[in-house]
Design a protein around this motif. Structure first.
Motif, PDB file in Angstrom:
ATOM      1  N   HIS A 125      28.445  -4.830  30.473  1.00 65.15           N
ATOM      2  CA  HIS A 125      29.852  -5.229  30.498  1.00 65.15           C
ATOM      3  C   HIS A 125      30.749  -4.182  31.152  1.00 65.15           C
ATOM      4  O   HIS A 125      31.698  -4.536  31.852  1.00 65.15           O
ATOM      5  N   HIS A 126      30.458  -2.909  30.945  1.00 65.44           N
ATOM      6  CA  HIS A 126      31.324  -1.855  31.502  1.00 65.44           C
ATOM      7  C   HIS A 126      31.003  -1.507  32.954  1.00 65.44           C
ATOM      8  O   HIS A 126      31.901  -1.170  33.721  1.00 65.44           O
ATOM      9  N   SER A 133      30.090  -6.283  34.898  1.00 64.82           N
ATOM     10  CA  SER A 133      31.213  -7.217  34.761  1.00 64.82           C
ATOM     11  C   SER A 133      31.408  -7.573  33.286  1.00 64.82           C
ATOM     12  O   SER A 133      30.434  -7.934  32.614  1.00 64.82           O
ATOM     13  N   PRO A 134      32.652  -7.517  32.808  1.00 60.94           N
ATOM     14  CA  PRO A 134      32.899  -7.902  31.416  1.00 60.94           C
ATOM     15  C   PRO A 134      32.751  -9.403  31.175  1.00 60.94           C
ATOM     16  O   PRO A 134      32.695  -9.852  30.037  1.00 60.94           O
ATOM     17  N   ASP A 135      32.658 -10.171  32.249  1.00 58.10           N
ATOM     18  CA  ASP A 135      32.544 -11.629  32.128  1.00 58.10           C
ATOM     19  C   ASP A 135      31.103 -12.117  32.028  1.00 58.10           C
ATOM     20  O   ASP A 135      30.876 -13.315  31.808  1.00 58.10           O
ATOM     21  N   MET A 136      30.151 -11.218  32.215  1.00 62.79           N
ATOM     22  CA  MET A 136      28.742 -11.647  32.206  1.00 62.79           C
ATOM     23  C   MET A 136      28.263 -11.959  30.796  1.00 62.79           C
ATOM     24  O   MET A 136      28.659 -11.304  29.834  1.00 62.79           O
ATOM     25  N   SER A 137      27.394 -12.951  30.716  1.00 60.78           N
ATOM     26  CA  SER A 137      26.782 -13.318  29.443  1.00 60.78           C
ATOM     27  C   SER A 137      25.837 -12.194  29.002  1.00 60.78           C
ATOM     28  O   SER A 137      25.175 -11.563  29.826  1.00 60.78           O
ATOM     29  N   ASP A 153      21.942 -13.958  32.861  1.00 59.12           N
ATOM     30  CA  ASP A 153      23.040 -14.128  33.808  1.00 59.12           C
ATOM     31  C   ASP A 153      22.831 -13.241  35.038  1.00 59.12           C
ATOM     32  O   ASP A 153      22.759 -12.021  34.938  1.00 59.12           O
ATOM     33  N   SER A 154      22.700 -13.854  36.177  1.00 61.47           N
ATOM     34  CA  SER A 154      22.630 -13.165  37.480  1.00 61.47           C
ATOM     35  C   SER A 154      21.437 -12.240  37.658  1.00 61.47           C
ATOM     36  O   SER A 154      21.435 -11.396  38.540  1.00 61.47           O
TER      37      SER A 154
END
Length: 187
Positions: free
Chosen positions: A79-80, A83-87, A108-109
């Motif tokens: 997240h840091h 991306s903070p939006d990633m699962s 995720d990704s």
């Protein structure tokens, strides 16, 4: 019907099967061959296709942090740093005892976070392009997209496996059959 005519008829049938199967499944064979070539190079891609497994401090599991602590570090890192939006849904946890490291692989990704098992220090953050290629290679990318719970992958692998077997048999016969006919002609 003479022996030679029977052999010629079998060759025509095999040629038609070979040609039809190839025409119908061309695009699938294309994707399987390209993705297979890429997957063959995954460990020799300098970390581009598959991140290199890093070395931790110890292989002694007694000195490792608990898995839930390592999991928390991996999730916070994702997240840091990415991306903070990633699962934070985990696909799998890959423990490399001999290397002293653990990989948290996220759904995720196709990202992974590698940690030192003993200290929790982040060893690497990487994109696993090989996982995406594997999904193309085995057809599970369509299953994931349609949410069909593995059924398309099962049908796909069966069709492609049987087709490859048919290609092998008919291809061999297309090579061997004329040799056999010429040999029979000489006697």
């Amino acid at each position: 019907m003479g022996k030679r005519k029977k052999q010629a008829k079998v060759l025509r049938i095999f040629r038609k099967i070979h040609r039809t199967t190839g025409a119908l499944l061309f695009i699938f064979f294309f994707f399987i061959s390209i993705s297979g070539l890429i997957l063959g190079w995954k460990k020799n891609s300098n970390g581009y296709i598959l991140p290199k497994t890093e070395q931790g401090t110890t292989a002694d599991l007694k000195k490792w942090l608990p898995v839930d602590s390592l999991h928390t570090i991996a999730c916070n890192t994702l997240h840091h740093k990415v991306s903070p939006d990633m699962s934070l849904e985990i696909d799998r946890i890959d423990i490399r005892k001999e290397k002293g490291s653990v990989k948290f692989i996220f759904v995720d990704s196709f990202y992974e976070v590698q940690l030192d098992g003993a200290t929790g220090r982040v060893l690497s953050i990487g994109k696993r392009r090989s996982d995406f290629m594997e999904n193309i290679h085995d057809g599970s990318i369509v299953d994931d997209y349609l949410g069909t719970n593995g059924y398309i992958k099962l049908v796909y692998t069966n069709v492609m496996g049987i087709s490859l077997l048919i290609f092998t048999i008919t291809g061999f016969w297309l090579w061997y059959g004329p040799k056999r006919m010429r040999k029979a002609n000489k006697t």
